[in-house]
Motif scaffolding. Structure first.
Motif, PDB file in Angstrom:
ATOM      1  N   LEU A  93       0.831  -1.200   0.000  1.00 31.53           N
ATOM      2  CA  LEU A  93       0.000   0.000   0.000  1.00 31.53           C
ATOM      3  C   LEU A  93       0.869   1.256   0.000  1.00 31.53           C
ATOM      4  O   LEU A  93       0.585   2.219  -0.727  1.00 31.53           O
ATOM      5  CB  LEU A  93      -0.919  -0.020   1.229  1.00 31.53           C
ATOM      6  N   ARG A  94       1.931   1.230   0.776  1.00 31.28           N
ATOM      7  CA  ARG A  94       2.851   2.371   0.791  1.00 31.28           C
ATOM      8  C   ARG A  94       3.607   2.493  -0.530  1.00 31.28           C
ATOM      9  O   ARG A  94       3.840   3.603  -1.031  1.00 31.28           O
ATOM     10  CB  ARG A  94       3.841   2.225   1.944  1.00 31.28           C
ATOM     11  N   GLU A  95       3.999   1.353  -1.073  1.00 30.34           N
ATOM     12  CA  GLU A  95       4.814   1.335  -2.294  1.00 30.34           C
ATOM     13  C   GLU A  95       4.123   2.044  -3.453  1.00 30.34           C
ATOM     14  O   GLU A  95       4.767   2.724  -4.250  1.00 30.34           O
ATOM     15  CB  GLU A  95       5.113  -0.118  -2.672  1.00 30.34           C
ATOM     16  N   THR A  96       2.819   1.881  -3.576  1.00 30.73           N
ATOM     17  CA  THR A  96       2.105   2.467  -4.713  1.00 30.73           C
ATOM     18  C   THR A  96       1.141   3.579  -4.287  1.00 30.73           C
ATOM     19  O   THR A  96       0.187   3.887  -4.992  1.00 30.73           O
ATOM     20  CB  THR A  96       1.323   1.380  -5.478  1.00 30.73           C
ATOM     21  N   ALA A  97       1.396   4.182  -3.150  1.00 28.01           N
ATOM     22  CA  ALA A  97       0.508   5.241  -2.650  1.00 28.01           C
ATOM     23  C   ALA A  97       0.416   6.415  -3.609  1.00 28.01           C
ATOM     24  O   ALA A  97      -0.627   7.074  -3.705  1.00 28.01           O
ATOM     25  CB  ALA A  97       0.986   5.722  -1.284  1.00 28.01           C
ATOM     26  N   THR A  98       1.476   6.693  -4.349  1.00 30.04           N
ATOM     27  CA  THR A  98       1.490   7.839  -5.263  1.00 30.04           C
ATOM     28  C   THR A  98       1.040   7.485  -6.668  1.00 30.04           C
ATOM     29  O   THR A  98       0.991   8.356  -7.542  1.00 30.04           O
ATOM     30  CB  THR A  98       2.896   8.451  -5.350  1.00 30.04           C
ATOM     31  N   SER A  99       0.705   6.217  -6.899  1.00 26.21           N
ATOM     32  CA  SER A  99       0.384   5.770  -8.250  1.00 26.21           C
ATOM     33  C   SER A  99      -0.923   6.377  -8.771  1.00 26.21           C
ATOM     34  O   SER A  99      -1.923   6.446  -8.063  1.00 26.21           O
ATOM     35  CB  SER A  99       0.273   4.242  -8.277  1.00 26.21           C
ATOM     36  N   ALA A 100      -0.905   6.775 -10.043  1.00 26.41           N
ATOM     37  CA  ALA A 100      -2.107   7.303 -10.695  1.00 26.41           C
ATOM     38  C   ALA A 100      -2.862   6.203 -11.431  1.00 26.41           C
ATOM     39  O   ALA A 100      -3.920   6.467 -12.011  1.00 26.41           O
ATOM     40  CB  ALA A 100      -1.720   8.410 -11.669  1.00 26.41           C
ATOM     41  N   HIS A 101      -2.333   4.976 -11.407  1.00 23.27           N
ATOM     42  CA  HIS A 101      -2.994   3.863 -12.076  1.00 23.27           C
ATOM     43  C   HIS A 101      -4.340   3.588 -11.415  1.00 23.27           C
ATOM     44  O   HIS A 101      -4.471   3.603 -10.195  1.00 23.27           O
ATOM     45  CB  HIS A 101      -2.124   2.610 -12.002  1.00 23.27           C
ATOM     46  N   ARG A 102      -5.365   3.364 -12.253  1.00 20.45           N
ATOM     47  CA  ARG A 102      -6.702   3.118 -11.723  1.00 20.45           C
ATOM     48  C   ARG A 102      -7.294   1.861 -12.333  1.00 20.45           C
ATOM     49  O   ARG A 102      -6.955   1.455 -13.446  1.00 20.45           O
ATOM     50  CB  ARG A 102      -7.632   4.307 -12.031  1.00 20.45           C
TER      51      ARG A 102
END
Length: 218
Positions: A93-102
């Motif tokens: 969850l932390r690793e991809t917290a900034t991801s814009a992928h939806r």
């Protein structure tokens, strides 16, 4: 608000949720959430999926679930929960917290709404406080009120929502409704969001003339 600002709010909520999950005991991870049939562990697994789903994954999952979105999401979550430990899910969850992928079909606000609502889904059964940031809550609530996917236009037909913990009000109403037809529903933003997304747990803190009809619609 532009997409970058919404993503920043989503990132903050994901990181806050990761901190929340990390604070839980082993017993709390196995507790039931507000989502029927989902444990807290399942919800955490679900929260790592929106940044990792692919079109082939969704198509295959929909076929396995015989077209049921809810069944597909439950299968994805439970299989991932069985595969990864709490610590691993928190790290993801932390690793991809900034991801814009939806996820396929999701709009820019949906991941923010997902994090806010699922945060309540796990916190409330555990008796743990988890305040919603007002700015994020207003954006998410205004989004869900317009979305047929969440059922709010039907569930809150001719209803005006009035927040009691923030200077906000709004509502979907219905085409052709006159002022005499509109009834008000009052309560904290978090409870209005839970009710708008079909969760009866939000009703306890609500009041207003619209409450009986909204209760019946859940």
């Amino acid at each position: 608000m532009d997409d970058r600002a919404v993503l920043a709010l989503t990132t903050a909520e994901r990181l806050s949720l990761a901190d929340f999950f990390e604070s839980l005991t082993a017993a709390e991870w196995q507790a039931d959430s507000l989502c029927a049939g989902w444990t807290v562990h399942d919800v955490a697994a679900h929260m790592t999926l929106s940044t990792r789903t692919t079109v082939p994954m969704v198509i295959k999952g929909a076929i396995r679930a015989r077209g049921s979105f809810d069944r597909m999401e439950l299968t994805f979550a439970t299989e991932r929960a069985a595969r990864f430990s709490p610590a691993e899910l928190v790290a993801q969850l932390r690793e991809t917290a900034t991801s814009a992928h939806r996820t396929l079909g999701a709009g820019i606000v949906d991941p923010l709404l997902d994090a806010l609502v699922h945060g309540q889904d796990v916190a409330r059964p555990l008796g743990r406080p988890r305040p919603m940031p007002a700015e994020s809550a207003v954006i998410a609530l205004e989004h869900v009120l317009k979305s047929k996917f969440y059922g709010a236009p039907r569930r809150l037909r001719a209803t005006r929502l009035v927040a009691t913990d923030h200077p906000w009000s709004g509502g979907v109403g219905h085409q052709g409704a006159g002022n005499a037809d509109v009834q008000e529903l009052h309560g904290p933003l978090a409870d209005l969001i839970l009710t708008a997304t079909g969760r009866p747990a939000g009703l306890a803190n609500l009041s207003g003339a619209a409450l009986p009809q909204v209760t019946a619609a859940l």
